[in-house]
Design a protein around this motif. Structure first.
Motif, PDB file in Angstrom:
ATOM      1  N   ASP A 760       0.868  -1.188   0.000  1.00  0.00           N
ATOM      2  CA  ASP A 760       0.000   0.000   0.000  1.00  0.00           C
ATOM      3  C   ASP A 760       0.904   1.238   0.000  1.00  0.00           C
ATOM      4  O   ASP A 760       1.293   1.762   1.051  1.00  0.00           O
ATOM      5  CB  ASP A 760      -0.912  -0.013   1.225  1.00  0.00           C
ATOM      6  N   SER A 761       1.258   1.707  -1.212  1.00  0.00           N
ATOM      7  CA  SER A 761       2.208   2.813  -1.334  1.00  0.00           C
ATOM      8  C   SER A 761       1.629   4.120  -0.790  1.00  0.00           C
ATOM      9  O   SER A 761       2.357   4.928  -0.189  1.00  0.00           O
ATOM     10  CB  SER A 761       2.601   2.999  -2.807  1.00  0.00           C
ATOM     11  N   ALA A 762       0.332   4.343  -1.017  1.00  0.00           N
ATOM     12  CA  ALA A 762      -0.286   5.580  -0.523  1.00  0.00           C
ATOM     13  C   ALA A 762      -0.232   5.630   1.005  1.00  0.00           C
ATOM     14  O   ALA A 762       0.094   6.668   1.597  1.00  0.00           O
ATOM     15  CB  ALA A 762      -1.728   5.679  -1.013  1.00  0.00           C
ATOM     16  N   LEU A 794       7.068   9.674  -2.657  1.00  0.00           N
ATOM     17  CA  LEU A 794       5.970   8.727  -2.873  1.00  0.00           C
ATOM     18  C   LEU A 794       4.724   9.443  -3.412  1.00  0.00           C
ATOM     19  O   LEU A 794       4.066   8.943  -4.341  1.00  0.00           O
ATOM     20  CB  LEU A 794       5.634   8.013  -1.568  1.00  0.00           C
ATOM     21  N   TYR A 795       4.390  10.599  -2.854  1.00  0.00           N
ATOM     22  CA  TYR A 795       3.201  11.317  -3.317  1.00  0.00           C
ATOM     23  C   TYR A 795       3.340  11.727  -4.782  1.00  0.00           C
ATOM     24  O   TYR A 795       2.374  11.670  -5.569  1.00  0.00           O
ATOM     25  CB  TYR A 795       2.952  12.553  -2.456  1.00  0.00           C
ATOM     26  N   THR A 797       5.174  10.203  -7.039  1.00  0.00           N
ATOM     27  CA  THR A 797       5.080   8.982  -7.852  1.00  0.00           C
ATOM     28  C   THR A 797       3.632   8.547  -8.018  1.00  0.00           C
ATOM     29  O   THR A 797       3.224   8.089  -9.092  1.00  0.00           O
ATOM     30  CB  THR A 797       5.888   7.853  -7.182  1.00  0.00           C
ATOM     31  N   LEU A 798       2.838   8.706  -6.971  1.00  0.00           N
ATOM     32  CA  LEU A 798       1.432   8.284  -6.987  1.00  0.00           C
ATOM     33  C   LEU A 798       0.511   9.346  -7.577  1.00  0.00           C
ATOM     34  O   LEU A 798      -0.700   9.103  -7.672  1.00  0.00           O
ATOM     35  CB  LEU A 798       0.983   7.959  -5.553  1.00  0.00           C
ATOM     36  N   ASP A 799       1.063  10.516  -7.938  1.00  0.00           N
ATOM     37  CA  ASP A 799       0.270  11.626  -8.464  1.00  0.00           C
ATOM     38  C   ASP A 799      -0.850  12.001  -7.490  1.00  0.00           C
ATOM     39  O   ASP A 799      -2.035  12.022  -7.832  1.00  0.00           O
ATOM     40  CB  ASP A 799      -0.319  11.276  -9.832  1.00  0.00           C
ATOM     41  N   MET A 800      -0.428  12.281  -6.266  1.00  0.00           N
ATOM     42  CA  MET A 800      -1.373  12.687  -5.212  1.00  0.00           C
ATOM     43  C   MET A 800      -1.031  14.134  -4.825  1.00  0.00           C
ATOM     44  O   MET A 800      -0.212  14.378  -3.930  1.00  0.00           O
ATOM     45  CB  MET A 800      -1.277  11.758  -4.006  1.00  0.00           C
TER      46      MET A 800
END
Length: 954
Positions: A760-762, A794-795, A797-800
């Motif tokens: 769970d990367s997010a 991480l954010y 990379t996840l486009d958050m």
């Protein structure tokens, strides 16, 4: 008389200065030996024309009067707690002497002595009362005294006619008829005196003139009694001749009051309220809407009904009897008492007709004279007490219909009603003053126990006494039962009694053989008049979580439409089983609630379970809606569909959401505890989630910690792995906020391990962001910065974008604390662009706070103030008191650097207050030191410290 204190009835108050000063003395004399508030003196002396200087003239007058009256050696004016009392022998004041003489005359068994007493009383009248004084109260008092005088004149005339002294009566009656031509009682006496004096024609002629005048002026005919006397005079009945037998019959003065309470304690405010109702007209009474309530010259009120209401066992009857016995002097013509059995073991309320018949017997009416029709009996009852100064106590009334037929028609009588209901019709139609009786104060409760127990025993076990007081909750019957239990078991320590009461609760307050000595039984009588639906809701309220509730919650609890639920709640309030408080909240006394809980055991199990499921889901889903309004950018975790029939309370915006959470916070925590007890793990976890934002914004750190500890326990029973990961993350944050750093890092590392295991990367990004805050709070900014950079990567990379913006700000904040201002400025500007692009005002405020720090650290203190000011405005728009406190702390430093000492002091004092409210002792101590340094004119405050407690947003 008292030297310079001259007659009040028929005389003038002379040699006492201005008229207002003499009016002050008049009020005190009328209220002799009774406390009179300063406000009441102002009202009676000045009316609506109170001087601009307020009480100053009053105090000046009282000072002068005190010197004058003290010089007599027989009078004093004493100041008592916001008021004054004129201490004097009442027989030396003519107005009081008049009333005592008239009262003695009315109860005298010797007719000749009664005549002498009446003559002595009437001889005190010399001219117009209070002739040279003027105020609304004086006018009212003057009219009342005239009415009292006329009543005494008529009683005197009746007595002389019965004694055959019609010739003596005729002369005075002739004068009275000239001044009161339409008074029918006076007219009857005059006709009889004329007839007995051999002037039948004059009597008939006077009747003819009176009938004509009544028709012309009032459009009315003479009453039945006067018409009957006219017919008897026409027929020259022998029975109209004088008979002394009737005069020789002793007058009956009923004394029906039961014995006063032997150990009555406290209730001083309620006793004073009853006194005030008798001695003053209602402040809000509209003279145009209803007849004025005249005031009795010796303290008793005219047409006055006081209704004491409250739950069973609160001591309504005791209060009524205690007050009545303390005021017997106000009711020389007798006291009537009836227990209407509205709430009693018999279950059969007394019919009004039966109560009236009992009153007629008490008034000494010959059974042969009592009419057969109930309406005629009531009319006779009212006639007999007309113009009498009597007290009628109607105890334990169930409805207004029980009371209304027993109300006197005479304005001289006082009625005291007790009952568990509010008797709304009595208040609305008859102007009754409702006195709500509540539990005793802690001091009064202690006094109850102290008055009934051995003082050495209570002194030796003071802690146990305090516990007993707390367990009884100020409930008088519970205290009485407990005191009886202690007194009858002298060898049992009070601590043991307290432990038994704590364990057994209502069971210890029960009694098998005496229902009046059993609190559960006394409370059960209130249920008899409820419908099945009302009894069911009462029982369910006993098991619903929280100390109070609201209409929407009860609607869900009972599965009723709001309008119907409101009617049920109103019925419970009406019977004093429930109390309505401000903001639409309903609350039960703890012991009443305990009784409701025992009643709930009689309901089917599925009924209880379904009700609890509905009310818990109502609170969860309304809290979930509130949480979304507070932080719409927050990670979405939906609690699922509510129980069928549950409709969350509608909330329109963030402000209404915050207000609802504030009002329901204690209830929401109680719901979570109850859900944990019942094994409703899903609800336990989700309540912790939906309360998280609110807890942080309001600084409820300990509540947040407890909520997430419970959520972690619940997660072990839930199938979704994410619940355990999130519980560890939020419990770690909660521990960090309270300085439990080792535990915080431990939970966050467990959360990170779970997130990695489940790919769970997010969630890993969120955990790194939380670890950044935890390490910053622990004082390791560099380690915190590593986690902030990891979260940022991480954010991205996840486009958050929201997470990216938060992490950009975090990197900027920590870089600034470490002195890398260029990196800090670049990251914060990037964060500000993203937050504004996505309309995340909370993130925008966080970033502006960071930019304020950067500007201050680089010497641009004015720009720092600008950034901090914008951040504060945004935090205040969300009412985020936790972050408001932090930014207030920050903004003080550039103020000091610019020499704005007063501004720095102002913001730090506000921050200090918020920190103390939130229990943030370390932060509060730091700000207090800053204030101390400022007050000592020291200058080491140009930069905010990198202390572990000085974080941005936690």
């Amino acid at each position: 008389m008292l030297g310079p204190v001259q007659a009040l009835v028929g005389g003038r108050i002379v040699d006492l200065g201005p008229a207002r000063q003499r009016c002050v003395l008049a009020v005190l004399l009328v209220e002799a030996n009774r406390w009179v508030s300063a406000d009441l003196l102002l009202d009676r002396v000045w009316g609506e024309r109170v001087p601009f200087s307020g009480r100053t003239p009053l105090y000046s007058y009282l000072s002068r009067l005190r010197r004058v009256v003290r010089a007599t050696g027989e009078v004093d004016i004493v100041r008592r707690a916001g008021g004054y009392e004129l201490v004097v022998d009442e027989t030396a004041v003519d107005v009081h002497r008049f009333h005592h003489l008239v009262a003695d005359a009315r109860v005298a068994t010797d007719g000749e002595r009664a005549v002498v007493l009446f003559e002595h009383a009437l001889s005190l009248w010399r001219g117009e009362p209070l002739a040279d004084l003027d105020s609304p109260w004086v006018e009212e008092m003057r009219a009342e005294l005239d009415r009292r005088r006329l009543a005494a004149e008529l009683d005197h005339a009746d007595l002389r006619l019965r004694l055959g002294r019609h010739a003596e009566a005729l002369a005075r009656l002739t004068a009275l008829v000239a001044t009161h031509p339409l008074d029918e009682r006076l007219a009857a006496q005059y006709l009889l005196a004329l007839y007995r004096s051999g002037r039948q024609a004059d009597a008939l002629d006077h009747y003819h003139h009176l009938r004509t005048r009544l028709a012309d002026e009032l459009g009315a005919d003479p009453g039945p009694a006067l018409r009957e006397l006219h017919q008897r005079i026409l027929a020259a009945e022998p029975a109209l001749t004088t008979s002394v037998a009737e005069a020789d019959r002793p007058a009956v003065v009923p004394r029906q009051l039961p014995a006063p309470p032997g150990l009555f304690t406290g209730r001083l405010a309620e006793l004073a309220a009853l006194d005030h109702t008798l001695t003053a007209a209602p402040d809000d009474q509209d003279p145009a809407a209803s007849p004025p309530r005249h005031v009795d010259p010796v303290g008793g009120a005219a047409v006055m009904i006081s209704a004491i209401g409250g739950a069973g066992g609160l001591g309504k009857t005791w209060l009524a009897l205690a007050w009545a016995h303390r005021n017997l002097h106000r009711f020389p013509d007798g006291q009537l008492f009836v227990d209407l059995h509205g709430f009693s073991p018999t279950g059969s309320p007394v019919e009004p007709g039966d109560a009236v018949r009992g009153f007629l017997d008490a008034l000494g009416v010959d059974p042969n004279r009592i009419p057969s029709e109930p309406a005629s009996q009531a009319a006779l009852y009212r006639s007999l007490i007309a113009d009498k100064r009597m007290l009628i106590v109607l105890d334990n009334a169930a409805t207004s219909d029980q009371v209304v037929p027993l109300l006197p028609g005479s304005p001289t009588c006082t009625v005291l009603v007790t009952g568990r209901t509010r008797l709304a019709a009595l208040i609305d139609r008859h102007g009754a003053r409702h006195l709500k009786l509540d539990v005793l104060t802690p001091a009064e409760a202690r006094a109850v126990l102290a008055g009934r127990l051995d003082p050495d025993r209570t002194a030796a076990e003071a802690a146990a006494v305090e516990e007993l007081v707390g367990l009884c909750g100020g409930h008088p019957l519970a205290l009485s039962i407990t005191a009886r239990h202690v007194a009858t078991h002298p060898d049992v320590p009070l601590a043991e009694v307290a432990a038994e009461l704590r364990e057994l609760g209502l069971e210890m307050l029960d009694h098998d053989t005496d229902p009046t000595a059993s609190l559960p039984t006394v409370l059960s009588w209130s249920l008899r008049r409820l419908t099945d639906e009302q009894r069911t809701v009462f029982a369910l309220l006993g098991i619903t979580p929280g100390s109070d509730t609201t209409l929407p919650a009860v609607s869900a609890l009972a599965d009723l439409p709001p309008a119907r639920a409101r009617r049920v709640l109103s019925a419970l309030v009406e019977t004093s089983l429930l109390e309505r408080r401000a903001h639409g909240r309903y609350v039960m006394h703890d012991l009443v609630r305990a009784y409701a809980t025992t009643t709930a055991r009689t309901l089917p199990g599925d009924t209880r379970d379904a009700a609890l499921a509905r009310v818990m889901d109502f609170h969860l889903h309304t809290a979930s809606s509130a949480d979304r309004l507070l932080d719409p950018h927050r990670q979405l975790v939906h609690p699922g569909a509510p129980t069928p029939g549950v409709h969350p309370h509608p909330l329109s915006d963030a402000a209404s959401a915050l207000a609802w959470l504030e009002a329901e916070h204690a209830t929401l925590l109680a719901v979570q505890r109850a859900a944990a007890t019942l094994g409703r793990h899903h609800l336990v976890w989700h309540l912790a989630w939906v309360l998280s934002t609110f807890h942080v914004r309001r600084g409820h750190r300990h509540d947040g910690l407890a909520a997430w500890r419970a959520a972690l326990d619940a997660a072990a029973h839930l199938p979704e792995p994410a619940t355990r990961t999130l519980a560890h993350r939020f419990l770690g944050r909660a521990c960090s906020l309270l300085g439990l750093h080792e535990e915080a890092i431990g939970h966050l590392e467990q959360a990170l391990a779970l997130a990695v295991r489940h790919h769970d990367s997010a969630e890993q990004a969120h955990i790194h962001r939380t670890l950044e805050v935890a390490w910053e709070r622990r004082g390791d900014d560099r380690r915190a910065l590593d986690h902030a950079r990891h979260a940022l990567e991480l954010y991205r990379t996840l486009d958050m974008p929201m997470g990216e913006a938060d992490s950009l700000n975090a990197v900027g904040w920590l870089a600034a604390r470490l002195g890398d201002y260029d990196t800090a400025r670049d990251h914060c500007h990037a964060a500000l662009v993203l937050h504004r692009c996505h309309r995340n005002s909370t993130g925008e405020a966080d970033t502006l706070d960071s930019l304020g720090l950067i500007a201050h650290r680089t010497g641009d203190h004015q720009k720092a103030l600008d950034h901090y000011g914008q951040a504060l405005a945004l935090y205040r728009s969300h009412d985020n008191t936790y972050l408001i406190a932090n930014t207030l702390n920050h903004v003080g430093h550039p103020h000091v650097a610019l020499g704005h000492q007063d501004q720095a002091r102002e913001v730090w004092r506000e921050a200090l207050e918020l920190y103390r409210e939130q229990g943030r002792d370390t932060d509060a101590e730091r700000v207090q030191r800053q204030l101390d340094h400022l007050d000592a004119a020291r200058e080491p405050l140009g930069s905010p410290p990198n202390a572990a407690g000085d974080t941005q947003n936690g």
